[in-house]
Design an enzyme around this catalytic site. Structure first.
Site, mmCIF file in Angstrom:
data_model
loop_
_atom_site.group_PDB
_atom_site.id
_atom_site.type_symbol
_atom_site.label_atom_id
_atom_site.label_comp_id
_atom_site.label_asym_id
_atom_site.label_seq_id
_atom_site.Cartn_x
_atom_site.Cartn_y
_atom_site.Cartn_z
ATOM 1 C CE LYS A 52 3.936 -4.474 -0.124
ATOM 2 N NZ LYS A 52 3.902 -4.574 1.327
ATOM 3 C CD GLN A 96 2.706 -2.109 4.394
ATOM 4 O OE1 GLN A 96 2.703 -2.994 3.550
ATOM 5 N NE2 GLN A 96 3.735 -1.301 4.531
ATOM 6 C CG ASP A 119 6.526 -8.906 4.264
ATOM 7 O OD1 ASP A 119 7.042 -8.466 3.211
ATOM 8 O OD2 ASP A 119 5.633 -8.310 4.882
#
Length: 293
Positions: A52, A96, A119
């Site tokens: 990322k 995460q 997200d």
């Protein structure tokens, strides 16, 4: 049979985003800034967050990686999230997953500012998605929609079977494939580990989206001719004959199912690269939102 090439399409999307960021710089505007919070040393998570960060560099975004030890308490993590929520320089951030057992994942996801939740996991964003309102769509489902759209795969009036009901992929996909737009307008059946006679359902499907995490689950005899296959599963299978000691495979018996399919995503190189591309797209949308405010 045509391969739905996530690697190729994700590169196209990154080039489009990079061009937009270049124009922002020319106008003297602030470029998007994505932060990623990672707790502990999970190898797969570190690899994913690393990719990322590299993708951010490639498109011209600023990026910040916040690494916290495995022993981090829930309160310490929540304090860090509140700091990121309050930081006007950060446009979007992700936490995460998975998180260590001492941390309540739901509480953490609820603490993220919905305007920075790139997200798309916050209940406010999930609810807006379910109501067809403008919002952040979770990156993996967003990537699947983009693949279907760019390959012009017909979805209207089709029977879509989703395998798996996770909040990250299965459930949002079942909502999105039934929405009134393209891709969408299909009749959706959501199946899962408690579904009986699953092959009776999958053999009727025009489109199958499998997000189960069981290697080789979907066999050729479970699908009809010309089916469209989206394989979201990604599992490391130990194999001592390989240099890495494992190989990566999806939920679908690719070799045999691909002979019957009209379109199919490979693993790796299908849905995976699209997830990161759409996370960048959500961050760009977050920057535009903040600028408009």
């Amino acid at each position: 049979m045509e391969i739905l090439d996530g690697k190729k399409i994700s590169n196209q999307i990154k080039e489009e985003i990079a061009a937009e960021v270049a124009q922002m710089k020319e106008r003297g505007e602030k470029v998007p800034h994505l932060a990623a919070v990672i707790v502990g040393n999970d190898g797969a998570s570190l690899t994913y967050v690393g990719s990322k960060v590299r993708s951010c560099e490639r498109v011209g975004f600023e990026s910040t990686m916040v690494r916290l030890p495995n022993t981090t308490s829930e309160q310490e993590l929540l304090k860090k999230i509140h700091e990121l929520n309050a930081d006007p320089n950060i446009d979007g951030f992700i936490v995460q997953l998975p998180l260590p057992p001492q941390i309540d994942t739901q509480r953490v996801l609820m603490a993220v500012d919905p305007d920075k939740d790139v997200d798309g996991f916050h209940p406010m964003n999930f609810g807006k998605m379910a109501l067809d309102m403008s919002t952040f769509i979770p990156a993996t489902p967003f990537g699947i929609l983009e693949l279907l759209e760019r390959y012009n795969v017909e979805t209207q009036g089709k029977h879509t079977v989703v395998i798996g009901r996770s909040h990250i992929v299965g459930r949002p996909m079942s909502i999105l494939m039934g929405r009134k737009s393209f891709p969408g307008n299909s009749t959706v059946t959501l199946t899962h580990s408690r579904t009986k006679n699953i092959s009776q359902i999958t053999t009727q499907a025009d489109i199958i989206i499998s997000a189960l995490g069981v290697p080789g689950f979907l066999k050729a005899e479970m699908v009809k001719d010309d089916v469209v296959i989206i394989d979201v599963g990604i599992t490391r299978v130990p194999d001592e004959t390989r240099e890495r000691g494992y190989y990566i495979t999806g939920d679908v018996d690719f070799e045999n199912v691909s002979k019957k399919a009209s379109y199919i995503t490979p693993v790796p190189g299908g849905v995976g690269p699209m997830t990161i591309a759409m996370l960048l797209k959500n961050t760009l949308l977050a920057r535009e939102r903040h600028r408009n405010k």
